[in-house]
Motif scaffolding. Structure first.
Motif, short mmCIF file in Angstrom:
data_model
loop_
_atom_site.label_atom_id
_atom_site.label_comp_id
_atom_site.label_asym_id
_atom_site.label_seq_id
_atom_site.Cartn_x
_atom_site.Cartn_y
_atom_site.Cartn_z
N SER A 79 19.06 -3.73 -8.26
CA SER A 79 18.22 -4.51 -7.36
C SER A 79 18.72 -4.35 -5.93
CB SER A 79 18.26 -5.97 -7.79
OG SER A 79 17.52 -6.77 -6.91
N PRO A 80 18.43 -3.21 -5.30
CA PRO A 80 18.95 -2.98 -3.95
C PRO A 80 18.33 -3.92 -2.93
CG PRO A 80 17.43 -1.23 -4.58
CD PRO A 80 17.61 -2.11 -5.78
N MET A 81 19.03 -4.08 -1.82
CA MET A 81 18.55 -4.94 -0.75
C MET A 81 17.31 -4.32 -0.13
SD MET A 81 20.51 -7.57 -0.61
CE MET A 81 20.07 -8.28 0.95
N LEU A 82 16.32 -5.13 0.09
CA LEU A 82 15.09 -4.69 0.76
C LEU A 82 15.20 -4.96 2.25
CD1 LEU A 82 12.46 -6.18 -1.71
CD2 LEU A 82 13.31 -3.83 -1.62
N ASP A 83 14.55 -4.15 3.04
CA ASP A 83 14.50 -4.37 4.47
C ASP A 83 13.32 -5.29 4.76
OD1 ASP A 83 14.91 -4.21 7.19
OD2 ASP A 83 13.93 -2.25 7.39
N ILE A 84 13.60 -6.58 4.94
CA ILE A 84 12.55 -7.58 5.11
C ILE A 84 12.70 -8.22 6.49
CG2 ILE A 84 11.61 -9.75 4.24
CD1 ILE A 84 12.79 -8.98 1.49
N THR A 85 11.60 -8.33 7.19
CA THR A 85 11.59 -9.03 8.47
C THR A 85 10.41 -10.01 8.47
OG1 THR A 85 10.26 -7.29 9.50
CG2 THR A 85 12.64 -7.13 9.75
N VAL A 86 10.52 -11.02 9.29
CA VAL A 86 9.45 -11.99 9.42
C VAL A 86 8.54 -11.53 10.55
CG1 VAL A 86 8.88 -14.38 10.01
CG2 VAL A 86 10.92 -13.87 8.64
N LYS A 87 7.26 -11.44 10.23
CA LYS A 87 6.28 -11.03 11.24
C LYS A 87 5.84 -12.27 12.01
CE LYS A 87 1.97 -8.56 11.71
NZ LYS A 87 0.90 -7.84 11.01
N LYS A 88 5.92 -12.17 13.30
CA LYS A 88 5.55 -13.31 14.16
C LYS A 88 4.30 -13.02 14.92
CE LYS A 88 10.19 -14.96 14.55
NZ LYS A 88 11.18 -15.58 15.33
#
Length: 88
Positions: A79-88
């Motif tokens: 379960s590798p880390m995903l590149d997640i960002t919050v869209k504003k």
């Protein structure tokens, strides 16, 4: 989903067959406050290839805490880390 993960541990190569249920059980056990060592031991013993189980038990017996390190590598690979960002 099932993933075979091969780890070189010392001079040995071990194959672990990790599926979603094994991974979820490991995460749930640690989240419920179960001993991380026990959860790691159960996770690695459930997923080690059946043909390698005896040799793997010997490795764990002679290397205290090895299950923690091994479980960490298995979890990161499954379960590798995903590149997640919050869209504003």
């Amino acid at each position: 989903m099932k993933k075979t993960i091969s780890l070189n541990i010392g001079a040995m190569s071990f194959a672990f067959n990790v599926n979603v249920q094994d991974h979820s059980d490991f995460i749930d056990a640690t989240a419920r406050g179960q001993s991380v060592t026990a959860a790691s031991h159960n996770f690695t013993m459930r997923t080690i290839s059946a043909e390698q189980k005896d040799e793997f038990k010997k490795l764990l017996e002679t290397n205290p805490g090895a299950e923690l390190q091994i479980a960490s590598f298995l979890k990161a690979e499954f379960s590798p880390m995903l590149d997640i960002t919050v869209k504003k």
